[in-house]
Structures are given as structure tokens and as C-alpha cells.
Design an enzyme around this catalytic site. Structure first.
Site, PDB file in Angstrom:
ATOM      1  N   SER A  90       5.665  -5.309 -14.050  1.00 50.83           N
ATOM      2  CA  SER A  90       5.828  -5.683 -12.644  1.00 50.83           C
ATOM      3  C   SER A  90       6.334  -7.127 -12.540  1.00 50.83           C
ATOM      4  O   SER A  90       7.327  -7.479 -13.187  1.00 50.83           O
ATOM      5  CB  SER A  90       4.484  -5.481 -11.930  1.00 50.83           C
ATOM      6  N   ASP A 125       6.592   5.764  -9.941  1.00 47.92           N
ATOM      7  CA  ASP A 125       6.559   4.413  -9.377  1.00 47.92           C
ATOM      8  C   ASP A 125       7.647   4.276  -8.313  1.00 47.92           C
ATOM      9  O   ASP A 125       8.834   4.319  -8.624  1.00 47.92           O
ATOM     10  CB  ASP A 125       6.785   3.410 -10.510  1.00 47.92           C
ATOM     11  N   HIS A 165       3.047   2.807  -9.400  1.00 47.17           N
ATOM     12  CA  HIS A 165       3.296   1.517 -10.038  1.00 47.17           C
ATOM     13  C   HIS A 165       2.174   1.136 -11.013  1.00 47.17           C
ATOM     14  O   HIS A 165       2.420   0.527 -12.047  1.00 47.17           O
ATOM     15  CB  HIS A 165       3.434   0.450  -8.945  1.00 47.17           C
TER      16      HIS A 165
END
Lengths: 384, 215
Positions: free
Chosen positions: A157, A324, A357
Site C-alpha cells: 500500500s 483489492d 486491500h
């Protein structure tokens, strides 16, 4: 404590504070004369200092990536699934360095630490930091630790963004760049989510323009809302349906016709929001979302991401997750495409997943097999 | 990546033939690269650099473990991530017949690569012909699956493929017809279309109006 499985956990770890005494000029133009970084390390640094791996954390992460802070602690560090003896980031082979980024709220210099000039917390006066600033700060940390070149820089991320920035800004210091569930820059939709999160905090009456420390309050309602919103975007529709569906908390199956917690998903979000308030600082949250919004390494290269990567010397592993949607596989493919266009060594794995995610924090077999395979070769290469 | 590494098993004969067609130090894209055997071999023996495309997760992990650059992707999604003329060779072994549009796939290969190398099972092999004459879909060493569970949806014969080459304006630079052992056996030279089990073509798309020497 049974949770500290012998053999696969790094066990009890002790964080340390490292003072960076070199002045750091930030993207915003301000200069920090010095700063502290909270750091944890796992595994031994080898004699030629070639086996060091840097872990870059995401929005709400910190230096405590693996192991436990006490023998009685129940919950391990945030990436304990991947870091430890025999795990993909194998502490028998690598010296793993994990830090709390500048501007964080877990002991590194940030809004909630005291400004020696005033004797008060920095609060809203703390400068807005960027991913590039973090990489500069992390490079000073590497200097302090005597690490010339990382065997690998790894992050998911917002952490993956730091990995890319490392490979671009300090190419000679990164052998391998592992970019997980990231994006080359965030979309308008993503900035929009961040803006709502910020507005939730900024409009909380207990925010007090960021000087809430002096009032002995925290903008807990705003921070809680921000986190609840975030959690929705970290999970896929499928995962939420599977986990909560339309289940009601009361077993009688009747609607209450009020605004108390009624559906399971409401209960989950409130719980996540509340526990976040207990461990996170609102000013840091504002800074982190801004760092996300600003990240765009192609900007300095005529909006050409391939041009940004052209000077990189690292080999890349890019990993994305099917479920995601916050940092979708398409965004990872943009990274891969640019790396290919720049003629870089890159592999890309698209992991079949359900959660969203947050999948990057799980130990999905396909995902960990890829990390294991890749990092096993890295370890061979650096002779550890 | 590191030193000589573990010894690599010998290549499938079909891949060994491809190796011989590839110049050292070139850039290659291998579509459906499996466990990366061809790319690994080319990297070690000919300093060839490149990427493999592969959809299967276990194969992707195997490539990564072998230090082969692999992009996990579905061939049917095309090669949009790759720029025109960005490779010397684009290779596809035994996958053409499983694609939705093999003709467009080869066009894409010739857009991205200066040359394309494809292999496919020859549906005109005598075993296949015999099976059809007997009123059954062929089950042969090269085509082991049943009609209802085969991945092969666009089978063709050597003659069919050459017809497509002509229609599409692809220049055949090389043709290698391999027999059952995937070698160039004696029967092949006698009756190539009947005895060829695996066909290999090296193609180029002449640029209209361009002269030689254009790279």
C-alpha cells in the site's frame, strides 16, 4: 504464551529510538534540524552488511511489524504473518529493519511529540511530509545503521509507494524492490476518500485546530469516522457480504427502528473505529493521508512513469490482489508496464483473493509462495 | 541473478529447437512461459533478456523461484502493456490453439516483436486424420484431451496455418516440423504434413514500403 509459537515467531522484541542528528530538508521547504525514529530489527546483520531488508509501513502501521513487546502480549506486530524464522521475510537469513515513519505517532518525531523549542507537542505545526521525505529520512537511518545498500526494500500500500520512491531516488542503495498492493499515484476516487476522512477529523469539535493535546481531549469521533470509512475501502463487497451479510446482532431477527448498532457490519465498523482511536493520533492520520495524495513520482519526469523508473537499478517484484479495489490490480499493472517500458527486471504476481486491500497482510498461500520464492533468491544472491 | 545456480534440466526438444533460432543478447517475450525453462535456458546460454507471460499461479511462483521475469496475465487479454517493436522475438509455444483469436494474437506478437515464433499441434497429422475418418475426434500424444474438456478451441493443420500466413501477409522466415519425438525425423522430410506432430514457425511482418536495414 501459546501464541508465541517457537520457531516461527521472532519472539519478544524491543523497539529502540534512534536519533537522526543530520538536518533534513523536506519537500514543503521546511528543515528539521534532527529527528527521532522508532525502530525494531529482527535477525542478524551479516558481516558484510549485505542482508538488510527495510520494511516500509502503510497508513496506520508502525515499527512494530513482527513479534511481541512482552511475553504476555496476545497480538503480534502488523506483518507478523510474513516476518519471522522460516516465513517469507526469513529472519534466519535477513536482518529486517522496521521503523515508524517521520510524522508517525508511535514514538518517532511527529505531531504528538514535544517540540523542544516550545515544550509543547508539535500538533498542527508539524510539517506535512511526503513519501520522498520518508525515503530521505529512511536513508539517514540506513546511514546510522551502517547499511549501504538494502538487499530488499519491501512495503504494501503506502509502503509500496515508499519502495518505488527508494528505487527511483536512491537507485544504488536498493537491490530488490518489492511493491505490494500499491499504485503509481492515487486516483481522484482515492483522494476523495482521504478528503472525507480528513473532514471527519477537522470538523470534530474536539480537534481544536490540531491543538487538542493541550485540552486533554482527542477528536475521537472524527478519527473513528475516518477509520470506519477506510475499513469499507479495505474490504471487497464479496468479503463484507461473506463476513457480515445482513446479519442482525440481536438473535430475534426483528428490526429495532432506532439508530443503535443493529447490523453486524455496523458493529464491526464501530469496533474498528473505536480501537483505532485508542492507538492512533488524528494529526498523524491527516499527515499520512496527505502523503498518499501527494505521491506521484512521475510528476518530476514529465508525467512519464517509465522515465521515472529509468534510473532504477533494482529488480522489482510487483504483487496485486484480485479483490483489492482501493489499490486495484490495474494500478499495479501501470507500475509493471512502466517498468517494462523502462527495460527493468520485473515480475508481477496477481493473487487470487477475496478480502480486498487488506489481503496484503494475510498469509494467502499463493502470495506467500511468491514472496518466499523471490526472497529466497535474494538471500542466495546476497550470500546469507 | 546469482552465480551458476542449480543445474537446469535439459529442455524439451521443441524448446531446444527454438533456442537455436534465437540470437544471443536479444530481448524476448515468452507468451505462456510455463515454469520459465526456455527463458532460463536462453538467459544462461545466450544472455537473452526478457519476460514471460503466464497465468498459472504455480508456474508464476516457479518462474520467480528460478529468477525468471514473469508477468502474471491472461494471453487472451492481449499485449497492451507492451510497446510496438519492444522485443526481438515474441515466442508462444503450444498455446495458439487455445486462444480465442489466434490470428489476432499473432498480429499482436508481430506488433510487439520484430519476429514471432509459434508452435502448435498439427491437426493434419496422420493419427488425427485417421481418427476423423473413423468418425471420432482425435486423441493423440499431441492432443491427449477429450473433445469436451480440451483447452484447444482453434486447432489447425500446417496447411491451414500457412494459408493464414499468406492471407495475413506474414512472412515465414523459418518452418520446423517436428515428429512424434519432437525431432526432425526422416518421415517428416518425406511427408511433412502427415508426419508433423508439432509445427514451429518463425514469422515476420514486412513493413509496407520499408527497406531492409530498418530496425
Amino acid at each position: 504464551m501459546g501464541a508465541h509459537e517457537a520457531g516461527t515467531s521472532v519472539g519478544v522484541v524491543v523497539p529502540r529510538r534512534i536519533g537522526i542528528e543530520t538536518a533534513l530538508t523536506l519537500d514543503c521547504g521546511r528543515t528539521l534540524p534532527r529527528h527521532d525514529l522508532m525502530v525494531e530489527t529482527y535477525g542478524e546483520l551479516n558481516a558484510d552488511r549485505s542482508n538488510a531488508v527495510l520494511i516500509c509501513h502503510a497508513l496506520s502501521g508502525d515499527h512494530h511489524a513482527a513479534g511481541y513487546h512482552s511475553a504476555g502480549e496476545r497480538k503480534p506486530g502488523w506483518w507478523d504473518s510474513a516476518i519471522g524464522p522460516g516465513k517469507p521475510i526469513d529472519t534466519r537469513r535477513f536482518h529486517v529493519v522496521s521503523l515508524n515513519n517521520l510524522g508517525g505517532c508511535r514514538g518517532s518525531t511527529g505531531p504528538n511529540t514535544v517540540d523542544p523549542a516550545t515544550g509543547q507537542p508539535h500538533g498542527p505545526d508539524f510539517p506535512i511530509v511526503t513519501v520522498r521525505d520518508w525515503v530521505r529520512s529512511q536513508a539517514l537511518l540506513a546511514d546510522a545503521l551502517g547499511i549501504e545498500r538494502w538487499a530488499a526494500v519491501i512495503g504494501g500500500s503506502l509502503g509500496g509507494m515508499q519502495v518505488m520512491q527508494w528505487a527511483i531516488d536512491l537507485p544504488q542503495r536498493v537491490r530488490h524492490a518489492l511493491v505490494v498492493a500499491a499504485a503509481p499515484k492515487i486516483s481522484a476516487q482515492n483522494i476523495a476518500f482521504n478528503e472525507i476522512a480528513r473532514q471527519a477529523i477537522l470538523s470534530d469539535p474536539e480537534f481544536h485546530d490540531g491543538r487538542y493535546y493541550a485540552q486533554n481531549v482527542v477528536p475521537s469521533r472524527g478519527l473513528k469516522l475516518a477509520r470506519m470509512l477506510g475499513h469499507i475501502t479495505y474490504l471487497s463487497d464479496v468479503a463484507m457480504r461473506a463476513r457480515f451479510g445482513r446479519l442482525l446482532r440481536d438473535g430475534d431477527g426483528q428490526f429495532n427502528f432506532n439508530f443503535d448498532v443493529e447490523f453486524e457490519v455496523e458493529s464491526y465498523l464501530r469496533h474498528q473505529g473505536q480501537s483505532f482511536v485508542e492507538r492512533f493520533d488524528a494529526n498523524t492520520y491527516l499527515l499520512m493521508t496527505k502523503a498518499l495524495d501527494y505521491f506521484d513520482p512521475a510528476r518530476d519526469y514529465g508525467d512519464d512513469l517509465a522515465a521515472a523508473f529509468r534510473g532504477a537499478q533494482a529488480r522489482f517484484l510487483v504483487v496485486a490482489f484480485e479483490a483489492d479495489w482501493r489499490f486495484s490490480p490495474e494500478r499495479s499493472r501501470e507500475i509493471v508496464k512502466a517498468l517494462i517500458a523502462a527495460g527493468k527486471e520485473v515480475s508481477y504476481a496477481l493473487i487470487d483473493s477475496d478480502l480486498g486491500h487488506d489481503d496484503f497482510l494475510l498469509s494467502l498461500p499463493d502470495y506467500h509462495r511468491v514472496l518466499h520464492s523471490y526472497l529466497g533468491r535474494v538471500a542466495d544472491e546476497v550470500g546469507t | 541473478m546469482s552465480g551458476p545456480g542449480p543445474s537446469i534440466p535439459p529442455l524439451r526438444p521443441e524448446l531446444a529447437v527454438i533456442c537455436d533460432l534465437i540470437k544471443p543478447d536479444s530481448r524476448i517475450l515468452d507468451l505462456g512461459c510455463g515454469d520459465g525453462a526456455l527463458l532460463l535456458h536462453l538467459a544462461r546460454s545466450r544472455s537473452v533478456r526478457g519476460y514471460g507471460l503466464e497465468i498459472d499461479a504455480a508456474n508464476v511462483a516457479a518462474c520467480i523461484g528460478a529468477g525468471v521475469n514473469v508477468i502474471q496475465a491472461d494471453l487472451d487479454e492481449g499485449l497492451a502493456d507492451f510497446a510496438d517493436g519492444s522485443f526481438d522475438y515474441v515466442v508462444m509455444t503450444q498455446a495458439l490453439q487455445a486462444l480465442v483469436r489466434p490470428d489476432l494474437a499473432v498480429e499482436e506478437m508481430l506488433r510487439v516483436g520484430r519476429e514471432a515464433i509459434v508452435t502448435f499441434p498439427n491437426f493434419g497429422h496422420w493419427r488425427a486424420r485417421l481418427a476423423i475418418l473413423n468418425g471420432r475426434m482425435p486423441i493423440t500424444p499431441a492432443l491427449p484431451a477429450q473433445w469436451y474438456n480440451t483447452e484447444n478451441i482453434h486447432l489447425c493443420t500446417v496447411a491451414d496455418f500457412e494459408d493464414l500466413c499468406r492471407r495475413s501477409g506474414w512472412e515465414v522466415l523459418d518452418r520446423v516440423l517436428l515428429d512424434r519425438a519432437h525431432r526432425r525425423g526422416p518421415a517428416i522430410s518425406l511427408l511433412p504434413h502427415l508426419f508433423c506432430e508439432i509445427a514451429l514457425y518463425k514469422l515476420r511482418k514486412p513493413v509496407a514500403g520499408a527497406t531492409a536495414g530498418l530496425v
